[in-house]
Design a protein around this motif. Structure first.
Motif: not given
Length: 305
Positions: A58-64, A113-120, A138-145
């Motif tokens: 899994f590749i993603g981003k979570i809050g601390d 939250g942190a999902n919106a801050n997952l960058e290329p 892949i799905q679309l709950e992270i930024p389209m870029r």
């Protein structure tokens, strides 16, 4: 060895209330059952892959925060590779507020939250950990870029790219040339194709529209009707087992995880879609998101199979 399935997407904590009906604007509904359940489309799909026998990272981003730590710990328990999960010190973990009515239908609001801050750059760094990646889901709950970067990167590495276009948006057609398999539900397929889906025939028309726009293969999930598959221009209707629906939350995620597993094993798309329909049918008979996901032996040996 089938090769690793890399799921890139969101991790949320789902806060669920099961009640008589979904409130209208301004309405308060008293009575109901509350529970919390790990969720997020990406996380749900990764757990589905693991439970159904796939090798998954899994590749993603979570809050601390506590929700992020719980989600990561549960991934470890499920056998999902978590090396690609990054921690965000500035944003909280994603949260979903879910209402489920007595018919099993749901209404969902997500604070990413942190999902919106997952960058290329995050995704590129994580991909380097998995040179044996075979499939990107892949799905679309992270930024389209980030979605576009991941799809383009995976395509460049010769991976099969499966896009679950949820939630749908106007930017998705820009990705069509990068996608091997797209898996919209009825609402998403209508948005992307412009075709109103009322039956199998109109589902076929919607799938053909998406194929003409550049997607190689289209699978539209149709709920109780199963799925509509257009494989390189050839159409199939894949029926679903008849079950009593309790909760449709994560049914689409289970479908996508099962599909990725079957494709990774080299099954035909028709067989893969059938396997996915059976897995999703089991999931809707249970409450919750990840708590509803079946294990491989349940799907292979279920009386519904």
């Amino acid at each position: 060895m089938t090769g690793k399935i890399i799921v890139t997407g969101s991790m949320n904590m789902d806060m669920v209330v099961k009640t008589s009906h979904i409130p209208q604007p301004g309405e308060t509904v008293l009575g109901g059952t509350f529970f919390m359940n790990p969720g997020g489309k990406g996380a749900n799909q990764a757990v589905a892959v693991a439970r159904l026998g796939g090798e998954v990272a899994f590749i993603g981003k979570i809050g601390d925060d506590i929700f992020g730590k719980q989600s990561s710990q549960l991934f470890d328990e499920e056998g999902v590779d978590t090396l690609g999960i990054l921690s965000d010190a500035e944003n909280p973990s994603g949260i979903a507020l879910i209402t489920v009515d007595q018919l099993g239908e749901n209404s969902i609001v997500v604070a990413p939250g942190a999902n919106a801050n997952l960058e290329p750059d995050d995704v590129e760094q994580a991909f380097s950990l998995y040179p044996d990646g075979k499939i990107l889901l892949i799905q679309l709950e992270i930024p389209m870029r980030t979605v576009e970067f991941a799809a383009r990167y995976a395509q460049g590495k010769g991976m099969t790219v499966i896009l679950n276009p949820a939630p749908a948006n106007d930017l998705i057609p820009e990705l069509f040339s990068l996608i091997d398999i797209i898996t919209p539900n009825v609402n998403e397929a209508e948005v992307l194709s412009g075709v109103k889906i009322t039956d199998i025939t109109s589902a076929k028309e919607a799938a053909e529209s998406l194929h003409k726009q550049g997607v190689k293969n289209v699978i539209i999930t149709l709920g109780k009707l199963g799925a509509a598959l257009l494989e390189e221009g050839v159409f199939y209707h894949i029926p679903a087992p008849e079950v009593e629906t309790v909760d449709t939350t994560a049914a689409g995620d289970v479908f996508n995880g099962a599909l990725a597993v079957a494709v990774a094993e080299g099954r035909s798309l028709k067989d893969a879609a059938s396997f996915a329909c059976r897995a999703a049918a089991i999931a809707v008979t249970r409450l919750g998101a990840q708590s509803s996901i079946p294990y491989r032996n349940e799907v292979l040996f279920s009386s519904m199979a």
